[in-house]
Write an enzyme that holds these catalytic residues in place. Structure first.
Site, PDB file in Angstrom:
ATOM      1  N   HIS A   1    -109.612  -2.222  49.493  1.00 47.68           N
ATOM      2  CA  HIS A   1    -109.808  -3.128  48.360  1.00 47.68           C
ATOM      3  C   HIS A   1    -110.326  -2.412  47.119  1.00 47.68           C
ATOM      4  O   HIS A   1    -110.348  -2.983  46.026  1.00 47.68           O
ATOM      5  CB  HIS A   1    -110.770  -4.259  48.745  1.00 47.68           C
TER       6      HIS A   1
ATOM      7  N   ASP B   1    -105.374  -4.594  45.268  1.00 50.11           N
ATOM      8  CA  ASP B   1    -105.803  -5.986  45.154  1.00 50.11           C
ATOM      9  C   ASP B   1    -105.014  -6.864  46.129  1.00 50.11           C
ATOM     10  O   ASP B   1    -103.902  -6.518  46.550  1.00 50.11           O
ATOM     11  CB  ASP B   1    -105.597  -6.502  43.730  1.00 50.11           C
TER      12      ASP B   1
END
Length: 432
Positions: free
Chosen positions: A404, A408
């Site tokens: 992350h 995204d």
């Protein structure tokens, strides 16, 4: 008599030390020149060390799991002659064996068996045991008869401890495994069949975590500690794709049989140019992300010693038949201990498949320093609505875990949706 000190040579990978995986000799043994004496593990491979002289072993550097620095004493051998003899060891002979180390990146998680492999127990080696050579070797009791018994070092060590002649054990596959030893103890050694409803009992065992299993433990912990994972899962209708695969197999001729994996890899490679952030490696210490143009696809493959990750180089340049051949070749090389060091490193994206074990969904652990790992699940047939009609469809869930810090959720979902489009309408696999 003279004393020869065999020092651990520089294996050529810029390492400062190596781990003792197993000894092929013990103090008091007579060794011949070029005879294997120890297996040493680096970050990338297991290296088989050979004796440069003939003589009697008088001292060993340590036990399996201990670290030895480059240039430090590995073995002392008493040889014929007068005066001390310096050690100038020849280059080590590299062998990637069943205990081959993981690639420079950590291995995927243990959620599934990997590409085309069945799970097996981790090696059971007590600290005081001296494991045999990782490569399958003829059973000593059968020397001279031309008979070869294939088994991993852990299986050989256990069989020796139990006093079992491996030539008397019937393998369930291509080699003798722990389950085959259990079956022999239960049925083949005169004990007869176990009473209904009662399984064979095994005693408690204390297993030292060394070698490949320790590398896996360290790398997996580092991956989970450093990478904030998230996983996205979507369902894909592969009915048309399965029909195409069956048709291609019917007319394949001498070419290898197609599984779902080559078709999935084509879909991934054709989709990645629009999502360069997924085919990447993240150096978090330097704060640099390298987005790769070529797809060097790692394949999580189950071996007797654990998961290994051989790499398909430039997967985007291969057709489905070439991919099928390379998958089979690399999986076999990994399982038989013949994979080369360069075939076990440098992946930019990893694919881990549960194979026949199936499963609804997976949350695979990223192969650090990569930023994504893809996990297809079992194809199942279920009723679905098509308009107002209910029809049978073949469905497969596809999982992707991402870093992350770099990827995204929108990017991961969009990528899987694009792959889904190609798989549900397989004509898109063959057009740009």
């Amino acid at each position: 008599m003279a004393l020869f000190t065999f020092k651990l040579p520089d294996i050529g990978e810029g390492i400062a030390q190596a781990e003792i995986v197993g000894w092929h000799v013990k103090v008091g043994d007579r060794v011949e020149e070029d005879q294997p004496i120890a297996d040493m593990m680096t970050d990338k491979a297991t290296v088989e060390m050979e004796s440069p002289v003939a003589g009697t072993v008088v001292r060993l550097a340590g036990e399996p799991g201990d670290q030895v620095s480059i240039g430090a004493m590995l073995v002392e051998i008493e040889v014929e002659g007068d005066g001390a003899i310096g050690a100038a060891p020849p280059p080590a002979k590299e062998t990637i064996a069943a205990e081959t180390a993981v690639s420079e990146s950590p291995l995927p998680s243990r959620e599934g068996p990997g590409v085309g492999g069945e799970r097996s127990e981790p090696p059971v080696v007590a600290p005081e045991e001296k494991p045999a050579s990782p490569a399958p070797t003829p059973n000593p009791s059968l020397e001279g008869r031309g008979v070869e018994v294939l088994a991993s070092p852990a299986v050989r060590a256990r069989a020796k401890e139990l006093g079992i002649d491996l030539s008397q054990v019937k393998p369930s596959g291509d080699r003798v495994r722990h389950a085959d030893l259990d079956a022999y103890l239960l049925y083949g050694s005169g004990q007869g069949y176990a009473p209904a409803g009662r399984s064979a009992r095994r005693g408690d065992e204390t297993v030292r975590v060394i070698g490949m299993r320790r590398r896996i433990a360290e790398n997996m912990a580092a991956s989970k500690r450093h990478i904030p994972h998230f996983t996205y899962v979507d369902e894909i209708d592969v009915t048309a794709l399965e029909t195409l695969r069956e048709q291609l197999n019917e007319g394949r001729g001498e070419r290898p049989k197609l599984t779902m994996l080559p078709l999935l890899i084509v879909a991934i490679c054709k989709t990645l140019p629009d999502f360069p952030m997924l085919n990447a490696r993240y150096d978090d210490e330097a704060g640099v992300v390298t987005r790769h143009g070529s797809v060097h696809l790692g394949l999580a493959t189950q071996t007797d010693a654990g998961l290994m990750v051989p790499v398909i180089r430039d997967a985007q340049d291969r057709n489905i038949w070439q991919l099928a051949s390379e998958i089979r070749r690399l999986a076999e090389a990994a399982r038989t201990g013949k994979a080369k060091s360069e075939e076990l490193s440098g992946s930019t994206l990893t694919l881990t498949s549960l194979g026949p074990l199936g499963g609804i969904a997976t949350t695979p652990v990223i192969n650090r320093p990569e930023v994504a790992i893809i996990g297809p699940n079992r194809v199942i047939e279920r009723p679905v609505f098509r308009g107002k009609e209910v029809v049978a469809a073949k469905l497969m869930n596809l999982s992707i875990s991402c870093d992350h810090r770099v990827v995204d959720g929108w990017d991961a979902a969009s990528f899987v949706q694009a792959v889904k489009k190609r798989l549900e309408a397989p004509a898109f696999l063959f057009v740009d």
